[in-house]
Design a protein around this motif. Structure first.
Motif, short mmCIF file in Angstrom:
data_model
loop_
_atom_site.label_atom_id
_atom_site.label_comp_id
_atom_site.label_asym_id
_atom_site.label_seq_id
_atom_site.Cartn_x
_atom_site.Cartn_y
_atom_site.Cartn_z
N ILE A 107 0.68 -1.23 0.07
CA ILE A 107 0.09 -0.01 -0.07
C ILE A 107 0.83 1.25 -0.11
CG2 ILE A 107 -1.91 -1.11 1.24
CD1 ILE A 107 -1.10 0.25 3.89
N PRO A 108 0.34 2.41 -0.44
CA PRO A 108 1.14 3.69 -0.39
C PRO A 108 1.58 4.12 0.84
CG PRO A 108 -0.72 3.87 -1.68
CD PRO A 108 -1.02 2.83 -1.18
N LEU A 109 2.74 4.64 0.97
CA LEU A 109 3.41 4.94 2.36
C LEU A 109 2.62 5.78 3.05
CD1 LEU A 109 6.33 3.90 3.53
CD2 LEU A 109 7.20 5.79 2.76
N GLY A 110 2.36 5.59 4.20
CA GLY A 110 1.56 6.56 5.01
C GLY A 110 0.31 6.06 5.36
N ASN A 111 -0.25 5.16 4.52
CA ASN A 111 -1.59 4.60 4.70
C ASN A 111 -1.75 3.81 5.96
OD1 ASN A 111 -2.07 5.90 2.31
ND2 ASN A 111 -3.20 4.20 1.06
N LYS A 112 -2.84 3.70 6.34
CA LYS A 112 -2.97 2.86 7.52
C LYS A 112 -3.09 1.36 7.35
CE LYS A 112 -5.69 2.48 11.82
NZ LYS A 112 -7.06 3.00 12.61
N LEU A 113 -2.42 0.66 8.08
CA LEU A 113 -2.47 -0.70 7.76
C LEU A 113 -3.90 -1.63 8.08
CD1 LEU A 113 0.57 -0.55 7.49
CD2 LEU A 113 0.81 -2.85 8.45
N PRO A 114 -4.30 -2.37 7.41
CA PRO A 114 -5.71 -3.04 7.78
C PRO A 114 -5.47 -3.72 9.09
CG PRO A 114 -5.00 -3.34 5.39
CD PRO A 114 -3.90 -2.93 6.24
N LYS A 115 -6.67 -4.10 9.67
CA LYS A 115 -6.45 -4.69 11.01
C LYS A 115 -5.89 -6.02 10.84
CE LYS A 115 -9.53 -5.94 14.86
NZ LYS A 115 -10.95 -5.93 15.51
N GLY A 116 -5.19 -6.43 11.73
CA GLY A 116 -4.54 -7.83 11.62
C GLY A 116 -3.18 -7.87 10.90
N ALA A 117 -3.03 -6.89 10.04
CA ALA A 117 -1.78 -7.03 8.98
C ALA A 117 -0.64 -6.88 9.73
CB ALA A 117 -2.04 -5.81 8.04
N VAL A 118 0.45 -7.67 9.13
CA VAL A 118 1.84 -7.61 9.78
C VAL A 118 2.57 -6.72 9.14
CG1 VAL A 118 3.70 -8.93 10.65
CG2 VAL A 118 1.43 -9.64 10.85
#
Length: 359
Positions: A107-118
């Motif tokens: 994902i683009p740098l700065g975007n929030k990681l989805p729940k549960g993503a490592v």
């Protein structure tokens, strides 16, 4: 000219250069000569720089940098000079992650990681290509630069390369054996199963260095896992275009150190065009995958890229005189009140300095 048009024009020019190289071994050797001088640049950009300088009716490029970089070294581009163009990548930083379902995603740098993503860290990706304006030192004036250039090396200088070349071999997990045993009719042989490079003990010191440089071309390019290299000959007996690749690496590395192997390399390099055509036919018969070169120009481009990248890997260890075509990042020593030499260390061995003080 629009950016897309410029890239298209540069690629057309590169295509023409490679077509000429396939038609004539002498053109291939000219590309290798330029690559030995500009070894910090990719093979494609070396070819483009040569083409543009030739169109201007001027000498071959020797030291190339962007407008602002020249300014940082106390030099300015002469009025009326037009830029040379090279191809540079467009890049983007992305965030890599592992999703709960076991798949990987970016994902683009700065975007929030989805729940549960490592979080798996950041990575720079090439997203496209752009034209980058540069100028040869002959197009600038200002602070004098003493650029070390390799002069003709004597047979007594060649053995100094032996230890740096063995360092390259060891770094790739290969041992060097100088032996009186001969594999077939060869003066050297690379054994991937034993991770050994054999060099003929009956050779003189200069020939041993040349053979070792050739075998390093095989070590770095023709291992059993090299799928592209399989198009160019067996990874076991190094036939076909694989031999041309290895000798082109040796020729470029030695040339960068002032050792001209033209006469000795002639038998390998003269077979360049035939080997490209043979590889093209082989690729067609095997049904080359989309990632493997199929046309003769694609193959020539692939070989040029592989040879120049491998030569650069070796030359970064052997450290030849000269700057490889790129100005160092540090500011000009003259600007700091030091000697007019641009480079990390003073020139060594059989080299001469070219002091550039004006246009």
């Amino acid at each position: 000219m629009a950016p897309e048009e410029r890239i298209a024009s540069l690629m057309d020019g590169l295509h023409s250069i490679l077509e000429e190289a396939v038609e004539s071994p002498s053109h291939w050797q000219v590309l290798l000569d330029a690559s030995a001088n500009l070894w910090r640049y990719s093979g494609g950009n070396v070819a483009l720089l040569m083409m543009q300088m030739a169109q201007r009716g001027t000498d071959e490029p020797t030291l190339v940098a962007g407008y602002k970089e020249w300014e940082r070294h106390g030099r300015t581009v002469l009025r009326g000079e037009h830029a040379l163009w090279v191809i540079a990548p467009r890049t983007a930083r992305v965030q890599q992650m592992l999703l709960p379902d076991g798949t990987h995603q970016r994902i683009p740098l700065g975007n929030k990681l989805p729940k549960g993503a490592v979080d798996e860290g950041k990575k720079t990706l090439i997203t496209g290509w752009r034209g980058q304006a540069v100028f040869d030192v002959s197009q600038t004036e200002g602070t004098p630069l003493l650029v070390p250039k390799p002069g003709p090396a004597s047979s007594a200088d060649a053995p100094q390369l032996w230890e740096p070349l063995t360092q390259v071999a060891r770094a790739h997990g290969f041992s060097i054996h100088v032996t009186e045993a001969q594999f077939g009719l060869t003066s050297g042989f690379t054994d991937f199963s034993q991770r050994q490079v054999q060099v003929g003990g009956w050779l003189n010191a200069e020939e041993r260095v040349a053979v070792l440089a050739h075998e390093l071309g095989h070590v770095l390019l023709h291992g059993p896992d090299d799928k592209v290299g399989r198009l160019y000959g067996s990874s076991v007996d190094h036939r076909g275009l694989a031999e041309v690749e290895a000798e082109s690496v040796a020729y470029t590395v030695l040339k960068a150190h002032g050792i001209d192997r033209g006469p000795q390399s002639a038998s390998y390099l003269s077979g360049w065009a035939d080997a490209v055509i043979e590889a093209e036919q082989s690729a067609g018969a095997r049904g080359s995958s989309p990632k493997q070169p199929a046309s003769r120009v694609d193959i020539a481009k692939s070989v040029l890229g592989r040879v120049t990248a491998t030569s650069k890997d070796i030359l970064e260890v052997t450290d030849p005189p000269g700057l490889g075509g790129k100005v160092p990042v540090d500011v000009s020593p003259r600007a700091q009140g030091q000697d007019p030499y641009v480079g990390p260390q003073p020139p060594r061995g059989p080299s001469r300095g070219l002091e550039i003080s004006g246009p």
